[in-house]
Write a protein that holds these residues in place. Structure first.
Motif, short mmCIF file in Angstrom:
data_model
loop_
_atom_site.label_atom_id
_atom_site.label_comp_id
_atom_site.label_asym_id
_atom_site.label_seq_id
_atom_site.Cartn_x
_atom_site.Cartn_y
_atom_site.Cartn_z
N ASP A 1 0.83 -1.20 0.00
CA ASP A 1 0.00 0.00 0.00
C ASP A 1 0.87 1.25 0.00
N ILE A 2 1.94 1.24 0.79
CA ILE A 2 2.85 2.39 0.81
C ILE A 2 3.58 2.52 -0.53
N ALA A 3 3.95 1.40 -1.14
CA ALA A 3 4.57 1.45 -2.46
C ALA A 3 3.62 2.07 -3.49
N GLN A 4 2.37 1.67 -3.44
CA GLN A 4 1.37 2.25 -4.35
C GLN A 4 1.27 3.77 -4.15
N TRP A 5 1.27 4.18 -2.90
CA TRP A 5 1.15 5.61 -2.57
C TRP A 5 2.34 6.38 -3.11
N GLY A 6 3.54 5.89 -2.82
CA GLY A 6 4.74 6.59 -3.27
C GLY A 6 4.90 6.59 -4.78
N ASN A 7 4.37 5.59 -5.45
CA ASN A 7 4.44 5.50 -6.91
C ASN A 7 3.26 6.21 -7.57
N GLN A 8 2.41 6.85 -6.76
CA GLN A 8 1.23 7.56 -7.25
C GLN A 8 0.37 6.65 -8.13
N ALA A 9 0.14 5.43 -7.63
CA ALA A 9 -0.58 4.42 -8.40
C ALA A 9 -1.90 4.03 -7.74
N ARG B 1 -7.43 -1.24 -4.94
CA ARG B 1 -6.26 -1.28 -5.80
C ARG B 1 -5.07 -1.93 -5.11
N THR B 2 -4.87 -1.62 -3.82
CA THR B 2 -3.78 -2.26 -3.09
C THR B 2 -4.03 -3.75 -2.94
N SER B 3 -5.26 -4.13 -2.60
CA SER B 3 -5.58 -5.55 -2.49
C SER B 3 -5.36 -6.27 -3.81
N THR B 4 -5.66 -5.60 -4.91
CA THR B 4 -5.46 -6.18 -6.23
C THR B 4 -3.98 -6.52 -6.46
N VAL B 5 -3.09 -5.63 -6.06
CA VAL B 5 -1.66 -5.91 -6.20
C VAL B 5 -1.29 -7.18 -5.43
N CYS B 6 -1.86 -7.33 -4.23
CA CYS B 6 -1.62 -8.54 -3.44
C CYS B 6 -2.15 -9.78 -4.16
N HIS B 7 -3.38 -9.70 -4.65
CA HIS B 7 -3.99 -10.84 -5.34
C HIS B 7 -3.24 -11.21 -6.62
N LEU B 8 -2.77 -10.20 -7.33
CA LEU B 8 -1.99 -10.47 -8.55
C LEU B 8 -0.75 -11.29 -8.21
N GLY B 9 -0.11 -10.96 -7.10
CA GLY B 9 1.05 -11.72 -6.68
C GLY B 9 0.71 -13.16 -6.36
N ASN B 10 -0.38 -13.37 -5.65
CA ASN B 10 -0.81 -14.73 -5.32
C ASN B 10 -1.15 -15.53 -6.57
N ILE B 11 -1.84 -14.91 -7.51
CA ILE B 11 -2.22 -15.61 -8.75
C ILE B 11 -0.97 -15.97 -9.55
N ALA B 12 -0.02 -15.03 -9.63
CA ALA B 12 1.21 -15.30 -10.37
C ALA B 12 2.00 -16.45 -9.75
N MET B 13 2.04 -16.51 -8.41
CA MET B 13 2.75 -17.61 -7.75
C MET B 13 2.05 -18.94 -7.99
N ARG B 14 0.74 -18.95 -7.94
CA ARG B 14 0.00 -20.20 -8.11
C ARG B 14 0.10 -20.72 -9.54
N LEU B 15 0.12 -19.83 -10.51
CA LEU B 15 0.22 -20.26 -11.90
C LEU B 15 1.67 -20.46 -12.34
N ALA B 16 2.60 -19.86 -11.61
CA ALA B 16 4.04 -20.02 -11.87
C ALA B 16 4.42 -19.69 -13.32
#
Length: 428
Positions: free
Chosen positions: A263-271, A381-396
């Motif tokens: 969430d802090i990364a999103q904030w600092g990146n203005q995303a 939006r922050t939760s989405t970044v988390c979920h994207l990471g989980n999906i990427a790990m599961r699909l490898a």
């Protein structure tokens, strides 16, 4: 503060009006010129914000105490499917049995409640929040805000549609060190931002390689606890804090701590209104036992502006630019060059929203009807970044994401993982 109640109105005769006016005038002459601020001030009954607290276990009870201690706020009801949590919270809040609920819908039906604090297990965050905004309540909901990407979009849209004030409980945004770090980044103190490094904790609980169903404890409404999740036999490690290590209810430390440091990364990146466009993930998952979330995570994200973000075990958020770096964590702010730490943002530079108290900010925004520091859209939006990471790990495998359409590109399997079916009758 609640203004939804109605009053019976009758016609007043001229004689009654004149008699009443004379009485009021006489009383005004006898009334002292100075009255206590509590009579007409922020703490007057008509100005108090009345709150109901849904989910009053560990974090929920902490939030309840936090709101109870805020001037101009009164906790008037609590709800939890665990009778033990419910009774303990009621005692802390000074409430009787009539103000305690097992079913959140009964609490939401009360017209004398202005706002709710939601600290249920993650799989209940969105269904409860949507029910609350549709019941004309403002909402403070714990992080991670969502269980899936699709339900997050639904929630953010519903909050906007009903015009409610919504604060996501990613409270690091109200921390002075995080505000200073992000404000320096967006004002170019480290030059051009090119890399962000985020650390999250590894799992802090373990489970046995095999498990057997257990009797449901007395006082726990287990069917209600499961709610929209698939039916599964009870086990003590399925509920309360440890639910977060089971994918049916949460996303593990990826969402638990990612909802803070990403969430802090999103904030600092203005995303805050967008997200990464490419994700590559590698994770280590349990092979036995009840837990199913990643034990360790390594994720690489790429944003449309070219910024790379690397997530792995650790803690905090580090921003790296062409002229220096800044690292921020709770109670810690480091930088190179060190002169950045004494840098002052000028009046003509970019100033980020500043909140010194996450709960106070929410209450103030209920009165002003302005957006708080961490809205439903931001939390989604922050939760989405988390979920994207989980999906990427599961699909490898590498994934491409369109943050505007909120879809993976040419990947039906990945897109199916952005939503989940809900157990009846809890469909959104």
């Amino acid at each position: 503060m609640n203004n939804r109640s109605t009053r019976n109105v009758r016609t007043v005769s001229r004689r009654e009006f004149l008699a009443c006016s004379a009485t009021v005038a006489s009383a005004a002459l006898a009334w002292p010129a100075i009255v206590p601020s509590s009579v007409f001030g922020a703490n007057a009954p008509s100005n108090r914000i009345t709150m109901g607290c849904i989910g009053v276990g560990g974090q929920g009870s902490s939030n309840m105490r936090g709101f109870k201690g805020q001037p101009g706020c009164e906790v008037v009801a609590v709800c939890d499917v665990d009778a033990g949590h419910r009774e303990k919270a009621a005692k802390t809040a000074g409430l009787d049995a009539k103000s305690c609920y097992n079913d959140f819908r009964e609490l939401l039906a009360r017209t004398d409640i202005d706002a709710v604090s939601i600290a249920t297990p993650d799989h209940w965050h969105v269904p409860t929040s949507i029910a609350a905004v549709r019941a004309s309540k403002d909402v403070y909901c714990e992080k991670p805000l969502t269980l899936t990407i699709a339900e997050g979009r639904t929630l953010a849209d519903e909050v906007k549609r009903y015009g409610r004030v919504f604060q996501t409980g990613s409270q690091q945004r109200s921390g002075a060190e995080f505000h200073k770090a992000c404000e320096m980044v967006v004002n170019g103190r480290i030059g051009h931002l090119h890399t962000m490094r985020v650390g999250i904790s590894n799992n802090n609980r373990e489970c046995e390689p095999t498990w057997m169903p257990q009797p449901v404890p007395e006082g726990l409404d287990y069917d209600m606890w499961l709610g929209p999740a698939p039916w599964e036999p009870y086990h003590e490690q399925r509920c309360h804090y440890q639910f977060r290590f089971i994918l049916e209810y949460s996303g593990g430390q990826m969402t638990n701590w990612g909802a803070h440091h990403l969430d802090i990364a999103q904030w600092g990146n203005q995303a805050d209104a967008t997200g990464p466009v490419e994700i590559v993930g590698k994770g280590e998952f349990p092979r036995t036992g009840l837990f199913t979330t990643a034990l360790k995570a390594e994720i690489e994200y790429t944003y449309a502006n070219g910024v790379k973000m690397f997530l792995k075990s650790g803690g905090g958020t580090r921003f790296e630019g062409t002229e220096g770096w800044i690292y921020v964590n709770r109670g810690k702010l480091e930088a190179e060059p060190k002169s950045l730490l004494t840098s002052v943002i000028g009046p003509d530079e970019k100033h980020l929203y500043q909140s010194r108290d996450h709960k106070r900010d929410f209450l103030d925004c209920i009165r002003s009807r302005k957006d708080p520091i961490c809205t439903a859209e931001t939390g989604h939006r922050t939760s989405t970044v988390c979920h994207l990471g989980n999906i990427a790990m599961r699909l490898a495998r590498p994934l491409k994401w369109d943050p505007q359409k909120e879809q993976f590109l040419n990947d039906d399997e990945a897109n199916r993982m952005t939503r989940r079916p809900a157990r009846a009758p809890w469909r959104l």
